[in-house]
Scaffold this motif. Structure first.
Motif, mmCIF file in Angstrom:
data_model
loop_
_atom_site.group_PDB
_atom_site.id
_atom_site.type_symbol
_atom_site.label_atom_id
_atom_site.label_comp_id
_atom_site.label_asym_id
_atom_site.label_seq_id
_atom_site.Cartn_x
_atom_site.Cartn_y
_atom_site.Cartn_z
ATOM 1 N N MET A 122 20.535 -56.993 78.334
ATOM 2 C CA MET A 122 19.511 -56.517 79.256
ATOM 3 C C MET A 122 18.814 -57.816 79.491
ATOM 4 O O MET A 122 18.101 -58.377 81.351
ATOM 5 N N ILE A 123 18.595 -58.637 79.130
ATOM 6 C CA ILE A 123 17.271 -60.072 78.495
ATOM 7 C C ILE A 123 18.585 -60.912 80.063
ATOM 8 O O ILE A 123 18.051 -61.745 80.849
ATOM 9 N N ILE A 124 19.658 -60.961 79.151
ATOM 10 C CA ILE A 124 20.953 -62.195 80.455
ATOM 11 C C ILE A 124 20.719 -61.524 81.882
ATOM 12 O O ILE A 124 20.791 -62.492 82.710
ATOM 13 N N GLY A 125 21.389 -60.013 81.608
ATOM 14 C CA GLY A 125 21.868 -59.590 83.298
ATOM 15 C C GLY A 125 19.918 -59.811 84.550
ATOM 16 O O GLY A 125 20.104 -60.529 84.971
ATOM 17 N N SER B 207 18.123 -62.343 83.983
ATOM 18 C CA SER B 207 16.900 -63.460 84.017
ATOM 19 C C SER B 207 18.244 -64.431 84.851
ATOM 20 O O SER B 207 17.746 -64.582 86.055
ATOM 21 N N LYS B 208 19.755 -63.898 84.535
ATOM 22 C CA LYS B 208 20.177 -64.049 85.664
ATOM 23 C C LYS B 208 20.577 -64.198 87.597
ATOM 24 O O LYS B 208 20.651 -64.395 88.061
ATOM 25 N N SER B 209 19.615 -62.932 87.590
ATOM 26 C CA SER B 209 19.518 -62.266 88.575
ATOM 27 C C SER B 209 18.174 -62.728 89.050
ATOM 28 O O SER B 209 17.940 -62.190 90.459
ATOM 29 N N GLY B 210 17.586 -63.463 88.464
ATOM 30 C CA GLY B 210 16.081 -64.027 89.089
ATOM 31 C C GLY B 210 14.613 -63.075 88.472
ATOM 32 O O GLY B 210 13.978 -63.645 88.958
ATOM 33 N N GLU B 211 15.380 -62.284 87.799
ATOM 34 C CA GLU B 211 14.028 -61.168 87.996
ATOM 35 C C GLU B 211 13.644 -61.926 85.913
ATOM 36 O O GLU B 211 13.817 -61.093 85.314
ATOM 37 N N ILE B 212 12.690 -62.928 86.721
ATOM 38 C CA ILE B 212 12.575 -63.516 85.126
ATOM 39 C C ILE B 212 11.465 -62.732 84.260
ATOM 40 O O ILE B 212 11.820 -62.714 83.131
ATOM 41 N N VAL B 213 10.266 -62.180 84.910
ATOM 42 C CA VAL B 213 9.242 -61.217 84.957
ATOM 43 C C VAL B 213 9.425 -60.071 83.759
ATOM 44 O O VAL B 213 8.814 -59.730 82.602
ATOM 45 N N GLU B 214 10.392 -59.304 84.477
ATOM 46 C CA GLU B 214 11.040 -58.469 83.917
ATOM 47 C C GLU B 214 11.867 -58.913 82.099
ATOM 48 O O GLU B 214 12.350 -57.936 81.258
ATOM 49 N N SER B 215 12.522 -59.917 82.155
ATOM 50 C CA SER B 215 13.056 -60.194 80.778
ATOM 51 C C SER B 215 12.528 -61.194 79.713
ATOM 52 O O SER B 215 11.798 -60.074 79.340
ATOM 53 N N ARG B 216 11.226 -61.443 80.518
ATOM 54 C CA ARG B 216 10.144 -61.797 79.640
ATOM 55 C C ARG B 216 9.290 -60.398 79.215
ATOM 56 O O ARG B 216 9.185 -60.023 77.689
ATOM 57 N N ARG B 217 9.132 -58.955 80.295
ATOM 58 C CA ARG B 217 8.254 -57.851 79.443
ATOM 59 C C ARG B 217 9.631 -57.329 78.690
ATOM 60 O O ARG B 217 9.157 -56.182 77.588
ATOM 61 N N TYR C 43 28.212 -55.491 83.117
ATOM 62 C CA TYR C 43 27.155 -54.690 83.908
ATOM 63 C C TYR C 43 25.592 -55.857 84.199
ATOM 64 O O TYR C 43 25.907 -56.630 85.560
ATOM 65 N N ALA C 44 25.321 -56.267 83.032
ATOM 66 C CA ALA C 44 24.384 -57.188 83.391
ATOM 67 C C ALA C 44 24.428 -58.456 83.661
ATOM 68 O O ALA C 44 24.112 -58.367 84.411
ATOM 69 N N ASN C 45 25.823 -59.109 82.991
ATOM 70 C CA ASN C 45 26.402 -59.787 83.480
ATOM 71 C C ASN C 45 26.471 -60.354 85.051
ATOM 72 O O ASN C 45 26.302 -61.389 85.352
ATOM 73 N N CYS C 46 26.957 -59.210 85.645
ATOM 74 C CA CYS C 46 27.819 -59.550 86.827
ATOM 75 C C CYS C 46 26.720 -58.752 87.553
ATOM 76 O O CYS C 46 26.775 -58.793 89.449
ATOM 77 N N GLY C 47 25.616 -58.125 87.131
ATOM 78 C CA GLY C 47 24.142 -57.779 88.230
ATOM 79 C C GLY C 47 24.540 -56.815 88.643
ATOM 80 O O GLY C 47 22.969 -56.408 89.114
ATOM 81 N N PHE C 48 24.998 -55.638 87.893
ATOM 82 C CA PHE C 48 24.664 -54.095 87.990
ATOM 83 C C PHE C 48 23.796 -53.790 87.223
ATOM 84 O O PHE C 48 24.317 -53.043 86.201
#
Length: 536
Positions: free
Chosen positions: A194-197, A199-209, A167-172
Motif C-alpha cells: 500500500m505504501i509503494i502504491g 508513493s508511486k502515484s505521488g500520494e506521499i502524504v498518504e504513504s507516510r500516514r 493493484y497497488a503497483n499498477c495504480g489501482f
C-alpha cells in the motif's frame, strides 16, 4: 542409465538420499556459485544421462532461475524436460516473473493451462500476479483473480499479497484499498504494498500516514518511504527519515543507500553524500554496479569530479551505467576532453556503448563547442552502432550547432527529425538566436514553441529576451504585455547548493536569503568580468 521418472511426490528423505547418491547434484547445492560452475556440472550430467531425469534437471533449472543464474539458459533447460512436474513449472514461471521479460512468465502459464496435464496450484499463482504487476496489466490480472475465487484460494496469504501488490503497483489504489481493508490481519508485506502504491502515484502524504500507523516495519518499509520522498522531490525529508531509521537501529539495505545518494545528488549535498559513501564502505555494503553508479552520480552532481573518478577507478566491477555516469558527469562539469577520452577507453575495453553513452559524449562536445566531433559521434551512433537517435540526442546536436552560430543548420536538423520536436529543442534554438541576434529565425522558433503549449511562458520570455538583446525594447515589452493579457505567469526557477554542510535554496530574482546583498554584488562583478572576457 535408466532415467528416473517421478510419478509421485517424493518425500524429503528420498530427495536427500537421491541427491547424496549423485555427487554432481550435491555439487550444485554446495559448490555452484556461478553459471560457469553450473555449466560444467550440467555437461557432466548430460554425459552420464542424468540430465534426462526430471528431478536432476529441476535442480539445474532452479539454479538457472535464481539471481545468480541466466533465464535464457533456464529456458533451454526447461524445453528439454520431457515431462515437467509442478516444481519445474513453478520454477520457470517464477524465474521469468522476476526477470526483465515477465511477459514470458504469462506465456508459460497459459501454456501450462492449455497443454500440460499438471494443474497450477497455489504456489504457481503469486508469480503470475507478480508478472502482471511488473507489466502494469492489473486489468488482465483481475480476470485471473476470478479464477482464484472460484478455486477458493482467495484467503491464501501469499496469493492475497501478490494480488494486492499488483493493484497497488499498477495504480489501482481503490481495488488495493478494498483488499487491504477486508483483511483485518494484514501483514507487513500488505502494508508495504500500500505504501509503494501511494508513493508511486505521488500520494506521499498518504504513504507516510500508513507508514506511521504500522506496528512493525521492516527494511522494505523504510526503503519504500525514503525512495518515495526522493521520487517526490522531498529530499530533506528523505534524509531526516534516514536519521530516524538510524535512531531505531534499523539496518539499511543497498536500496536505502542508493535512494539517499540520489537525494544528495539532487540537493547538491556533498558533505552528506560523502558521509553516506563512508557509511557504505564502513558497513561492508557490496559495491555492485547500481551502488557504484549512484556514488559516481552523486559526486558528479555535487561538482566533485575528482572523487567521482576515484570511485570509478576503485570500482571492483564497472558496468556500462558506471561508464555512462562518469562520461556524462565529466561533460556536465566542463571536463569535455576527459569525457571524450573516457569514451575512447570504453570502446577500447570492448564495451558496447548505448544511447545514454552517446548523450554523455554529445554533451561533452556541446559544452566545449566541438561541432565536428559532435557530427562524428552522432554518425557513429547511428551508422556503426545502429542506435536510433532520441529527442535528447537531437537536442544536443541542435544546441552545439546553435552555439557555433550554425542556426539555419540547426533549424534544418529539427525539421528533418523523425520525432516531433519538443519545447526543449525549440527553446534551445531560440536561446541561440538571442545570443547571436537572429530575430527572424527566433520568431519562427518562438511560434513553434507557443504552438506546443500556448499557456507556457517559455516562448514569450525567450522572444522578449531576443528583442531586448538586440535593443528592440518596444517589441520586448509587447511580448511581456501579451503574457499579462493571456494571464500567463512565469514560475521562478530555483536551485540548491551546499555550503559548509548546510543546503541553501535560491529562487530566481529572490532577495530573501540572508546573504543576498553579498551574492548580488559578486554576481554583478562576475557579469562585468564575463563581458570583458568576451570583448577580448
Amino acid at each position: 542409465m535408466m532415467p528416473f521418472c517421478c510419478s509421485f511426490t517424493p518425500s524429503s528423505a528420498s530427495i536427500s538420499k537421491f541427491i547424496s547418491d549423485q555427487p554432481y547434484l550435491t555439487m550444485i547445492d554446495k559448490h555452484c556459485t556461478t553459471m560457469k560452475d553450473l555449466q560444467k556440472i550440467h555437461a557432466n550430467l548430460i554425459k552420464t544421462g542424468l540430465a534426462n531425469d526430471t528431478f536432476a534437471a529441476s535442480r539445474i533449472l532452479a539454479f538457472c532461475a535464481s539471481p545468480a543464474g541466466d533465464m535464457n539458459y533456464a529456458y533451454l533447460v526447461f524445453t528439454r524436460i520431457q515431462h515437467p512436474n509442478l516444481f519445474v513449472w513453478n520454477t520457470i514461471i517464477r524465474g521469468f516473473s522476476q526477470s526483465s521479460t515477465p511477459q514470458v512468465a504469462l506465456v508459460l502459464f497459459i501454456d501450462m493451462l492449455i497443454s500440460s496435464p499438471v494443474e497450477p496450484q497455489k504456489l504457481t499463482y503469486p508469480s503470475v500476479f507478480k508478472a502482471y504487476a511488473h507489466l502494469g496489466l492489473a486489468r488482465d490480472g483481475a480476470q485471473l483473480q476470478g479464477r482464484i475465487i472460484k478455486m477458493g484460494l482467495q484467503s491464501d496469504p501469499f496469493i492475497r499479497n501478490t494480488i494486492l501488490y499488483m493493484y497497488a503497483n499498477c495504480g489501482f489504489l481503490s481495488e488495493a484499498r478494498q483488499m487491504f481493508d477486508e483483511d483485518m490481519e494484514s501483514d507487513v508485506v500488505a502494508w508495504n504494498s500500500m505504501i509503494i502504491g501511494h508513493s508511486k502515484s505521488g500520494e506521499i502524504v498518504e504513504s507516510r500516514r500508513l507508514f506511521d500507523r504500522m506496528q512493525f516495519r521492516n527494511t522494505v518499509s523504510w526503503n519504500t518511504m525514503i525512495s518515495g520522498y526522493v521520487r517526490k522531490g522531498n529530499l530533506r525529508e528523505a534524509l531526516r527519515l534516514f536519521g530516524k531509521m538510524q535512531e531505531e537501529r534499523i539496518e539499511p539495505s543497498e536500496f536505502t543507500m542508493v535512494s539517499l545518494l540520489n537525494a544528495c545528488a539532487r540537493l547538491g549535498a556533498l558533505i552528506q553524500g560523502e558521509w553516506i559513501h563512508r557509511y557504505i564502505m564502513k558497513n561492508g555494503f557490496e559495491l555492485n554496479i547500481i551502488v557504484t553508479t549512484a556514488i559516481i552520480d552523486m559526486y558528479c552532481k555535487c561538482g566533485c569530479v575528482e572523487k567521482a573518478l576515484q570511485a570509478f577507478e576503485a570500482a571492483p566491477k564497472k558496468g556500462l551505467s558506471c561508464w555512462n555516469s562518469m562520461i556524462l558527469g565529466l561533460a556536465m562539469n566542463g571536463c569535455a576532453e576527459e569525457s571524450i577520452h573516457l569514451f575512447s577507453k570504453l570502446l577500447s575495453a570492448n564495451l558496447k556503448p548505448d544511447d545514454v553513452t552517446f548523450i554523455g559524449v554529445l554533451t561533452a562536445c556541446n559544452h566545449s563547442g566541438m561541432v565536428d566531433k559532435a557530427r562524428y559521434y552522432f554518425s557513429l551512433m547511428t551508422k556503426k552502432y545502429m542506435i536510433k537517435p532520441s529527442i535528447k540526442h537531437y537536442s544536443c546536436m541542435v544546441d552545439v550547432l546553435g552555439r557555433a552560430r550554425l542556426l539555419e543548420e540547426a533549424e534544418e536538423l529539427i525539421m528533418s527529425m523523425p520525432v516531433n520536436p519538443d519545447a526543449i529543442i525549440w527553446g534551445s534554438l531560440l536561446s541561440s538566436c538571442r545570443k547571436h541576434g537572429n530575430i527572424k529565425l527566433a520568431k519562427r522558433a518562438a511560434k513553434r514553441l507557443i504552438e506546443l503549449d500556448p499557456n507556457d511562458c517559455c516562448g514569450y520570455v525567450l522572444m522578449s529576451n531576443v528583442y531586448a538583446a538586440s535593443s528592440h525594447f518596444e517589441e520586448a515589452m509587447e511580448e511581456r504585455f501579451s503574457m499579462r493579457e493571456k494571464r500567463i505567469e512565469k514560475e521562478p526557477g530555483c536551485s540548491l547548493i551546499e555550503v559548509d554542510g548546510e543546503v541553501h535554496e535560491f529562487v530566481a530574482g529572490g532577495r530573501l536569503h540572508y546573504r543576498a546583498p553579498e551574492i548580488y554584488s559578486m554576481l554583478n562583478a562576475l557579469g562585468v568580468s564575463l563581458q570583458e572576457t568576451e570583448n577580448v
